[in-house]
Design an enzyme around this catalytic site. Structure first.
Site, PDB file in Angstrom:
ATOM      1  N   CYS A 152       0.828  -1.204   0.000  1.00 14.59           N
ATOM      2  CA  CYS A 152       0.000   0.000   0.000  1.00 14.59           C
ATOM      3  C   CYS A 152       0.872   1.268   0.000  1.00 14.59           C
ATOM      4  O   CYS A 152       1.628   1.482  -0.927  1.00 14.59           O
ATOM      5  CB  CYS A 152      -0.986  -0.022   1.162  1.00 14.59           C
ATOM      6  SG  CYS A 152      -2.371   1.112   0.903  1.00 14.59           S
TER       7      CYS A 152
ATOM      8  N   LYS B  50     -11.802   8.049  -1.623  1.00 11.74           N
ATOM      9  CA  LYS B  50     -11.075   6.863  -1.205  1.00 11.74           C
ATOM     10  C   LYS B  50     -11.474   5.639  -2.026  1.00 11.74           C
ATOM     11  O   LYS B  50     -12.658   5.377  -2.232  1.00 11.74           O
ATOM     12  CB  LYS B  50     -11.356   6.609   0.282  1.00 11.74           C
ATOM     13  CG  LYS B  50     -10.555   5.483   0.910  1.00 11.74           C
ATOM     14  CD  LYS B  50     -10.876   5.394   2.398  1.00 11.74           C
ATOM     15  CE  LYS B  50     -10.041   4.355   3.114  1.00 11.74           C
ATOM     16  NZ  LYS B  50     -10.349   4.294   4.558  1.00 11.74           N
TER      17      LYS B  50
ATOM     18  N   SER C 284      -7.624   0.090   0.281  1.00  8.65           N
ATOM     19  CA  SER C 284      -8.062   1.152   1.171  1.00  8.65           C
ATOM     20  C   SER C 284      -7.051   2.290   1.041  1.00  8.65           C
ATOM     21  O   SER C 284      -6.091   2.373   1.806  1.00  8.65           O
ATOM     22  CB  SER C 284      -8.136   0.641   2.617  1.00  8.65           C
ATOM     23  OG  SER C 284      -8.522   1.676   3.500  1.00  8.65           O
TER      24      SER C 284
ATOM     25  N   HIS D 137      -3.927  -4.555   0.159  1.00  6.84           N
ATOM     26  CA  HIS D 137      -3.710  -5.166   1.468  1.00  6.84           C
ATOM     27  C   HIS D 137      -4.183  -6.613   1.472  1.00  6.84           C
ATOM     28  O   HIS D 137      -5.204  -6.943   2.095  1.00  6.84           O
ATOM     29  CB  HIS D 137      -4.487  -4.397   2.543  1.00  6.84           C
ATOM     30  CG  HIS D 137      -3.931  -3.059   2.891  1.00  6.84           C
ATOM     31  ND1 HIS D 137      -2.849  -2.890   3.722  1.00  6.84           N
ATOM     32  CD2 HIS D 137      -4.320  -1.814   2.517  1.00  6.84           C
ATOM     33  CE1 HIS D 137      -2.595  -1.592   3.863  1.00  6.84           C
ATOM     34  NE2 HIS D 137      -3.470  -0.926   3.135  1.00  6.84           N
TER      35      HIS D 137
ATOM     36  N   GLU E  17      -3.022  -8.792   3.184  1.00  5.52           N
ATOM     37  CA  GLU E  17      -2.881  -9.292   4.560  1.00  5.52           C
ATOM     38  C   GLU E  17      -4.118  -9.016   5.414  1.00  5.52           C
ATOM     39  O   GLU E  17      -4.240  -9.553   6.526  1.00  5.52           O
ATOM     40  CB  GLU E  17      -1.652  -8.659   5.217  1.00  5.52           C
ATOM     41  CG  GLU E  17      -1.814  -7.239   5.738  1.00  5.52           C
ATOM     42  CD  GLU E  17      -1.679  -6.161   4.666  1.00  5.52           C
ATOM     43  OE1 GLU E  17      -1.697  -4.964   5.014  1.00  5.52           O
ATOM     44  OE2 GLU E  17      -1.561  -6.520   3.477  1.00  5.52           O
TER      45      GLU E  17
ATOM     46  N   ARG F 195     -15.253   2.870  11.989  1.00  4.86           N
ATOM     47  CA  ARG F 195     -14.403   3.884  12.634  1.00  4.86           C
ATOM     48  C   ARG F 195     -14.633   5.256  12.017  1.00  4.86           C
ATOM     49  O   ARG F 195     -14.819   6.258  12.732  1.00  4.86           O
ATOM     50  CB  ARG F 195     -12.935   3.478  12.481  1.00  4.86           C
ATOM     51  CG  ARG F 195     -11.922   4.487  13.048  1.00  4.86           C
ATOM     52  CD  ARG F 195     -10.561   4.259  12.410  1.00  4.86           C
ATOM     53  NE  ARG F 195     -10.579   4.533  10.977  1.00  4.86           N
ATOM     54  CZ  ARG F 195      -9.644   4.132  10.117  1.00  4.86           C
ATOM     55  NH1 ARG F 195      -8.618   3.417  10.536  1.00  4.86           N
ATOM     56  NH2 ARG F 195      -9.734   4.452   8.827  1.00  4.86           N
TER      57      ARG F 195
END
Length: 302
Positions: free
Chosen positions: A142, A163, A192, A235, A237, A249
């Site tokens: 990223c 985003k 992201s 990502h 992971e 969030r």
């Protein structure tokens, strides 16, 4: 084979409960084997979560891997105690005293800041320069990918209007690269991020090869032709609930955030998501460790 980590690292008990094969330093020294030495430069604010995610993937291979967690010295960490960092992380200056088989540079929540204004930028550049000569393959994830492409290859990041958030399908652009051995022709990668890359800025670089692209997410996987640098804009992971946690969030902070694409069932954020990128993630990290690290590194560093 296991990953070698400190027995009291919080990730240890989590991975043990998942039947991920781990080994503490006391057991490792009794084995007649040189483990692969991998440094993880962890720039994520969710430090313990990122440790667990990466160790889970590195631990699911036939290779024994010894992990060094690395922290930036010229940065104040707000989400991790100084005691935790002192106990489990080595300072960045310690990196230059060792050679590593592999290195991972994570993402960071600074992508909308110019690189030169990031407080640890010069420190990270020194690590990346050192890795170029003293690490057999470095995996940039990223923001780490954007940073590595900018520093090593003068490829600039391009800001997005909003985003890029969700799970996006990717098409492999080569059939023969070992990094994608066993991959389907199309495969998912979580994204992201607020920035992207221009493909035309990459294809003019004779030392870079694009391995995968996405219609929605753009270029997503790049390597240097000597296999010593790998750049992934997403990502793999991430855990099943990571994007959900990010979404809720930001909603709680009243930040502008769309539902992550291709993630919640029926686009209903009240329904639990399920991972359909986990097998891709395990295969990717296993291929990187085997073909780009293990097959290239000597037994004796000297």
């Amino acid at each position: 084979m296991p990953i070698k980590i400190k027995s009291d690292l919080p990730a240890c008990s989590i991975l043990e409960n998942e039947n991920i094969f781990i080994m503490t330093e006391n057991r490792a020294i009794t084995q007649e084997i040189r483990p692969l030495k991998v440094a993880i430069v962890n720039l994520m604010p969710t430090r313990e979560t990122t440790e667990t995610q990466l160790l889970r993937l590195l631990g699911n291979t036939p290779l024994q891997v010894e992990i060094s967690l690395v922290r930036m010295e010229n940065h104040e960490f707000k989400n991790t105690s100084a005691d935790y960092l002192e106990k489990f992380y080595i300072p960045s200056s310690e990196v230059f005293k060792h050679r590593y088989d592999g290195m991972i540079i994570t993402g960071a929540p600074v992508e909308q800041i110019p690189f030169e204004q990031v407080d640890y930028w010069s420190e990270l550049c020194s690590i990346m320069d050192y890795a170029k000569e003293n690490v057999f393959s470095t995996l940039h994830l990223c923001w780490g990918a954007f940073a590595g492409l900018y520093h090593h290859h003068n490829v600039s990041k391009i800001p997005l209007d909003k985003k890029l958030f969700g799970i996006f399908m990717n098409q492999r652009t080569t059939l023969n690269d070992p990094l994608l051995r066993g991959f389907d022709d199309t495969f998912p990668i979580p994204q992201s991020r607020h920035t992207t890359l221009r493909e035309e800025d990459i294809i003019v670089r004779p030392d870079l090869t694009i391995l995968a692209r996405s219609e929605e997410a753009g270029v997503t996987l790049i390597k240097s032709n000597d296999n010593r640098q790998v750049f992934m804009t997403g990502h793999l992971e991430y855990d099943t609930n990571t994007l959900a946690n990010e979404y809720w969030r930001d909603k709680a902070k009243e930040l502008p955030i769309d539902l992550p694409k291709n993630y919640f069932p029926n686009n209903n954020a009240n329904l639990p998501p399920s991972s359909y990128w986990r097998s891709t993630a395990h295969l990717f990290f296993a291929n990187w460790l085997n073909y780009y690290v293990y097959q290239e590194t000597p037994y004796d560093f000297t």
